[in-house]
Scaffold this motif. Sequence first.
Motif, PDB file in Angstrom:
ATOM      1  N   GLU A 128       0.805  -1.224   0.000  1.00 26.13           N
ATOM      2  CA  GLU A 128       0.000   0.000   0.000  1.00 26.13           C
ATOM      3  C   GLU A 128       0.835   1.270   0.000  1.00 26.13           C
ATOM      4  OE1 GLU A 128      -2.165  -0.387   3.622  1.00 26.13           O
ATOM      5  OE2 GLU A 128      -3.682  -1.736   2.793  1.00 26.13           O
ATOM      6  N   ALA A 131       0.747   3.768  -3.120  1.00 23.90           N
ATOM      7  CA  ALA A 131      -0.551   4.421  -3.263  1.00 23.90           C
ATOM      8  C   ALA A 131      -0.773   5.451  -2.163  1.00 23.90           C
ATOM      9  CB  ALA A 131      -1.669   3.370  -3.235  1.00 23.90           C
ATOM     10  N   ARG A 269      -3.774   4.141  -8.067  1.00 28.60           N
ATOM     11  CA  ARG A 269      -4.092   2.791  -7.576  1.00 28.60           C
ATOM     12  C   ARG A 269      -4.346   1.808  -8.712  1.00 28.60           C
ATOM     13  NH1 ARG A 269      -4.804   2.760  -2.029  1.00 28.60           N
ATOM     14  NH2 ARG A 269      -4.744   4.863  -1.121  1.00 28.60           N
ATOM     15  N   ALA A 409       1.383  -4.306  -5.423  1.00 31.08           N
ATOM     16  CA  ALA A 409       0.161  -3.504  -5.408  1.00 31.08           C
ATOM     17  C   ALA A 409      -1.019  -4.410  -5.672  1.00 31.08           C
ATOM     18  CB  ALA A 409       0.217  -2.408  -6.443  1.00 31.08           C
TER      19      ALA A 409
END
Length: 409
Positions: A128, A131, A269, A409
């Motif tokens: 994460e 992002a 994202r 991701a």
Amino acid sequence: MRLPVLFILLTVMIDAMGIGLIVPVMPDLIQEVQGAGLGTAALWGGILSTIFAAMQFLFSPLLGALSDRFGRRPILLISLVVLCADYLVMAVAGSIWLLILGRVVGGITAATQSTANAYMADISEPGEKAANFGLIGAAFGMGFVLGPVVGGLLAEYGTRAPFYAAAALAAANGIFGYFVLKETVDDRIRRPMSWWRANPLGVFWQLGRLPGLGPLLLVYFIYQVAFVVYPSIWAYYTAERFDWTPGMVGLSLGLFGIAMAVVQGGLIRPILRLLGERGAVIYGHFADIGVFLLIGVVSSGTWLLILTPLAALPAVITPALQGIMSKAVGDDQQGELQGTLTSIAALATIVSPLMMTSAFYTFTDSEAVIYLPGAPFFLAGALVALALAVFLSIGKTPRGPNVSDTPEA
């Protein structure tokens, strides 16, 4: 959204707004305290900007190291208190020396973006991080857009009004953070303070020894030098090429800031899911090369305005690189790393304007061999190509001791 994350984003946005809030009044304020003309005011304005960037460069590693030792919470809250006091001093400053002092203190407190990034790294899972760094970039972009707009409106109430507004914002956010911000540094990742790690040269050397991280830091620096072409040249280039007014320049920069916020806050994202962090960095570099070339050759102000928000599409580069490097160091080095990255960005802010304005002058002077006002953007494109070549030479991106082989991701 969790309240601590909201505080971090507000802190970064207020840092960006605080800079932009005072930009519209600085020429008049400097003339007011110096009793000089606009040319002299511009000279002092450049000195103040350089001082601000130099303080960021020098103190970002120190604040990052302090946050690794004493925690993110005290560094962030104390900095907001000092920032509030700094704006109040600048609001009543009656001499250029007080303004210089204000920019010295302001540059030091603005270095807390490294601590904000470290906090975000602390609370993020490995997959994460990129992002979430994008959210910080989006917050900075929104502050970049809102600051000059609000500052221009407040300027109607006098040259001091934006400083009081900036102080109020810092104070309000400090109070908010006092009640919602939880500490993330515990005994597991806390480490002793080292002055060798708290200065730019020492921390560059220390982090550069980690496998694969030195080249990544070089990529980050080269890209930042290229990116600074926008604040360095945009107003001069558009005035020279398309006779844009200050209002049109402000509109175009506003579009760019909003587009960056959209890319780093939302589009990043799906891009990371599709390409991964390494793929996002490669895509961003190729896209930026194309954008810089287009800006350099576009012949219509209308088409440039259309192109402006599209120029933000490569904005995935910075958070993706941050995500890769954050995984390459231990949990106890996140503040040190983010302090280094903030220093690198500040160093680029010192170096790049000299390069870009020199290129612009060389190719727009009356005695220039070739008239090419877009030369700085071609130079920026060449720098991005160099950064891409260095990145591709790295091969597999490094991972630190605390990172598993989970998807990026």
